[in-house]
Enzyme design. Sequence first.
Site, PDB file in Angstrom:
ATOM      1  N   GLU A 328       0.823  -1.211   0.000  1.00 36.31           N
ATOM      2  CA  GLU A 328       0.000   0.000   0.000  1.00 36.31           C
ATOM      3  C   GLU A 328       0.860   1.264   0.000  1.00 36.31           C
ATOM      4  O   GLU A 328       0.559   2.238  -0.701  1.00 36.31           O
ATOM      5  CB  GLU A 328      -0.932   0.007   1.222  1.00 36.31           C
ATOM      6  N   ASP A 411       3.592  -4.294  -5.740  1.00 34.05           N
ATOM      7  CA  ASP A 411       4.142  -5.581  -5.281  1.00 34.05           C
ATOM      8  C   ASP A 411       5.669  -5.582  -5.384  1.00 34.05           C
ATOM      9  O   ASP A 411       6.368  -6.049  -4.479  1.00 34.05           O
ATOM     10  CB  ASP A 411       3.582  -6.729  -6.125  1.00 34.05           C
TER      11      ASP A 411
END
Length: 467
Positions: A328, A411
Amino acid sequence: MVESIFDLPVEKQIFYAVLGFSWTVYLWEAYLSYRQRRIYSSTTHVPQELGKIMDSETFEKSRLYQLDKSNFSFWSGLYSETEGTLILLLGGIPFLWGVAGSVTTRIGFGSEYEITQSLVFLTLATLFSAFTGLPWSVYNTFVIEERHGFNQQTLGFFLKDAVKKFIVTQCILLPVTSLLLYIIKIGGDYFFIYAWLFTLAVSLVLVTIYADYIAPLFDKFTPLPEGELKTDIEAMAKSISFPLTKVYVVEGSKRSSHSNAYFYGFFKNKRIVLFDTLLEDYSPLNKSGEPQPEQPETGDTSSESKAKPKNKKQGCNNPEILAVLGHELGHWKLGHTVKNIVISQMNSFLCFSLFAVLIGRKELFVAFGFNDSQPTLIGLMIIFQFIFSPYNELLSFCLTVLSRRFEFQADAFARGMGKASELYSALIKLNKDNLGFPVADWLFSMWHYSHPPLLERLRALGSIKQD
């Protein structure tokens, strides 16, 4: 046949083009869903490449859950499309506008009070939408979600929540709409610039106050207690210069056992929000799974006395939580949030500019049954909802593609922080907790998935051995 269509008056051509495009989109969506339902129906065994990350019981549960959701989506979508078509064919919009006019007249406002009539129209329209959508929402919550173990609400809580949401929505929607209409009416030749700036200001204010003042009306937010997790989160935020001020845990478990996490805030005032269902150590669903004192056998087989599961099965451990937050925070560090805001505002400015060009075209209003008047709110609805629908579909697809790219980048950011292994296991756990089905039709996935399928994300993270 084609010639006869083009021989129709221009307002009829507009009307049938809007209706035709709406059904074209619906049929395309239905076809994509059909392709995906075939995957749910035919893939009854865990594929070999998934054997190490998903057991057959969870695979079957997720398959049945997604199949139920897809079937429900088909019928609710068919109803929605049919309802919208009937509203257009039967003149539902001008009829409701007339009802709104009658109401405003009765309370002492004449036809010159267009903004007042617009607010009454908006209230009636949202009431109609709420009532027609309620049975579908009830069925989804208390049949689909309940059947698969996600719903945590009572009917009373659900209805109270629905009323509260309606009231809060109206308290925001009506003042904002009235001011927007007023700006459009007094703005002169450059009203579209002022209208865009106003909507920009409103969106920024709402983003700023939502988690502090609006969300707490529905959910309980508590600061994450002092401890190892909070210390590690603050250290990770500091390592990338993320201006974290507070970390909250939201009581999402009173509604659903689905899990989530997000951050919000502008400039030097960022907050992180974790759903309690995401946290293995905080989830109430796990506390009910703790070992219970042995009870004497009574022969009672009622649901209240059934043995509770002894193993935790919800949420992620602390290292996995940090990996999820690393992902995030990657969105923030890589500028994804700012890029999305810029794209959104560029699109908003473009739409208001085109609206300024089209609002004077009487045939647009005549096409939808407004022969004698051209209300500004109706113009907004016709142009933004109907005329722009092809553009909106194209933009939505492009944003979906962009979102998938951003997810891979986030990611990779978490992996660069040394959290690849933990994110790998967290993604598997979250997929299991939320009964995500890891096999997707390529076309359905390309059109709908704003997040890459699980296997693609795991492959991108690398081949990491799991315990």
